[in-house]
Design an enzyme around this catalytic site. Structure first.
Site, mmCIF file in Angstrom:
data_model
loop_
_atom_site.group_PDB
_atom_site.id
_atom_site.type_symbol
_atom_site.label_atom_id
_atom_site.label_comp_id
_atom_site.label_asym_id
_atom_site.label_seq_id
_atom_site.Cartn_x
_atom_site.Cartn_y
_atom_site.Cartn_z
ATOM 1 N N PHE A 170 31.076 74.369 -65.262
ATOM 2 C CA PHE A 170 29.767 73.927 -64.798
ATOM 3 C C PHE A 170 28.801 73.694 -65.951
ATOM 4 O O PHE A 170 27.867 72.901 -65.817
ATOM 5 C CB PHE A 170 29.202 74.901 -63.767
ATOM 6 N N ASP A 171 28.996 74.363 -67.069
ATOM 7 C CA ASP A 171 28.235 74.006 -68.268
ATOM 8 C C ASP A 171 28.554 72.571 -68.675
ATOM 9 O O ASP A 171 27.657 71.792 -69.021
ATOM 10 C CB ASP A 171 28.586 74.945 -69.422
ATOM 11 N N VAL A 172 29.839 72.229 -68.651
ATOM 12 C CA VAL A 172 30.238 70.872 -69.018
ATOM 13 C C VAL A 172 29.677 69.870 -68.012
ATOM 14 O O VAL A 172 29.136 68.818 -68.390
ATOM 15 C CB VAL A 172 31.769 70.765 -69.116
#
Length: 378
Positions: A170-172
């Site tokens: 989810f960071d990506v």
């Protein structure tokens, strides 16, 4: 400070006040496409500089993987001279990106309202974990979001424990969403002359990125559950055992299932009413699986991979990372690029006229500080 880069975003100045993963990943993508990115770090440096092992020449490969094509300046925002430099950089920038806790930059005069007072055309992007409302004080770590969003409830064996994804997925995603938002806002600015505030949060990116599962709940009232490597709406769409290991086997439609059965020499299955349509195969997967497994056990995974792929049936070996890189090289995708003496993964976007650039290796802490400070004083 003169920029000599090329690319579709050449001429754009990005003030990067982000750290860890989502923001730096977004700004690396912009830098690859020609934007001049100035990475502002605290005197202690980006946290990922210390996230090791693994390392290359003593430098964290985590940091190296998301910070090429940038220039670094270390600024202590509590120091008046450094703060003045940071504010001047924001005044000159086309884009500013930050992932402080919501409101955290206000005391430094670097929040959206303060920056736009001196630079009304700026595209100001903020990345947070849980938005600017009731979740504003939640720490924004990917693992928290994997847990809270429901992803971990979908990952793992049906009777086992929930698992995190193998990457900070989810960071990506949030980094990608931030990049898209920045580019859209720049297009709007080109058309109207107006900048704006772009906001992205990890939880919203997660719920969007859960696609069929989140849609299944909000549109269909169905709460999905862990199925291991199985797919709730398709069969086969999972690893199946062969004579020497597992092979991913996929029948994404009825035509692919018929081809699969031709290669496996199971010609009657596509006309069996239990298996003819995808919804039938999915409903009767426990009857169909052993029929496929019995035939797959007769040959090796590599033999089946070759023949199934030649017949147009999606399938894949389960590689480790080195195998994935090797196959990409074999397919001519040139996945590894050299940036100085630091190898990295190629930007995934190909342009016919304005290719990505690979000019600057990931910078040392404050490597360009003297140069940038001199430029900001002119």
């Amino acid at each position: 400070m003169v920029q000599h880069s090329t690319g579709p975003l050449a001429g754009l100045l990005v003030a990067d006040f982000s750290r860890i993963l989502a923001g730096p990943y977004a700004t690396m993508l912009l830098a690859d496409l020609g934007a001049q990115v100035i990475k502002v770090e605290s005197p202690g440096g980006d946290d990922t500089r210390t996230w090791m092992p693994p390392t290359r020449d003593g430098v964290s490969t985590y940091y190296l993987g998301i910070n090429r094509n940038k220039r670094s300046i270390a600024l202590d925002l509590k120091d008046p001279d450094d703060l003045a430099a940071a504010q001047e950089l924001a005044r000159r920038a086309d884009v500013m990106i930050e992932n402080f806790r919501p409101g955290g930059l206000a005391r430094f005069g670097l929040d959206y309202d303060s920056v736009t007072a001196g630079n009304e055309k700026i595209v100001y992007a903020s990345i947070s974990g849980f938005g600017t409302g009731a979740g504003r004080d939640f720490p924004g770590y990917d693992l928290m979001v994997q847990a809270i969003s429901g992803l971990m409830s979908l990952t793992g064996d049906p009777d086992g424990s929930p698992y995190r994804a193998g990457i900070s997925v989810f960071d990506v995603m949030a980094g990608l969403h931030a990049s898209i938002g920045i580019l859209a806002a720049l297009h709007h600015r080109d058309a109207t002359g107006q900048g704006q505030h772009v906001e992205v949060n990890l939880l919203s990116s997660a719920l969007s990125g859960l696609v069929n599962h989140s849609s299944g709940y909000v549109a269909g009232g169905t709460v999905p559950f862990r199925m291991g490597n199985a797919h709730p709406s398709l069969f086969p769409y999972e690893p199946l055992p062969t004579a020497d290991g597992e092979l991913i086997v996929i029948a994404g439609n009825d035509g692919q299932f018929r081809k699969l059965c031709q290669v496996l020499d199971l010609p009657t299955l596509p006309d069996d009413p239990r298996f003819g349509r995808n919804q039938d195969r999915t409903a009767n997967r426990e009857q169909l699986r052993p029929l496929l497994v019995e035939r797959l056990a007769e040959r090796t995974k590599d033999e089946w991979f070759r023949d199934l792929l030649a017949a147009g049936v999606p399938c894949a070996p389960i590689n480790t990372i080195d195998g994935g890189v090797a196959l990409a090289q074999e397919l001519g995708l040139d996945p590894v690029v050299a940036v100085g003496d630091v190898p990295g993964v190629r930007n995934p976007i190909t342009f016919s006229d304005t290719p990505a650039r690979y000019e600057l290796p990931p910078p040392g802490l404050d490597e360009h500080g003297e140069e940038i400070r001199a430029w900001l004083k002119n």
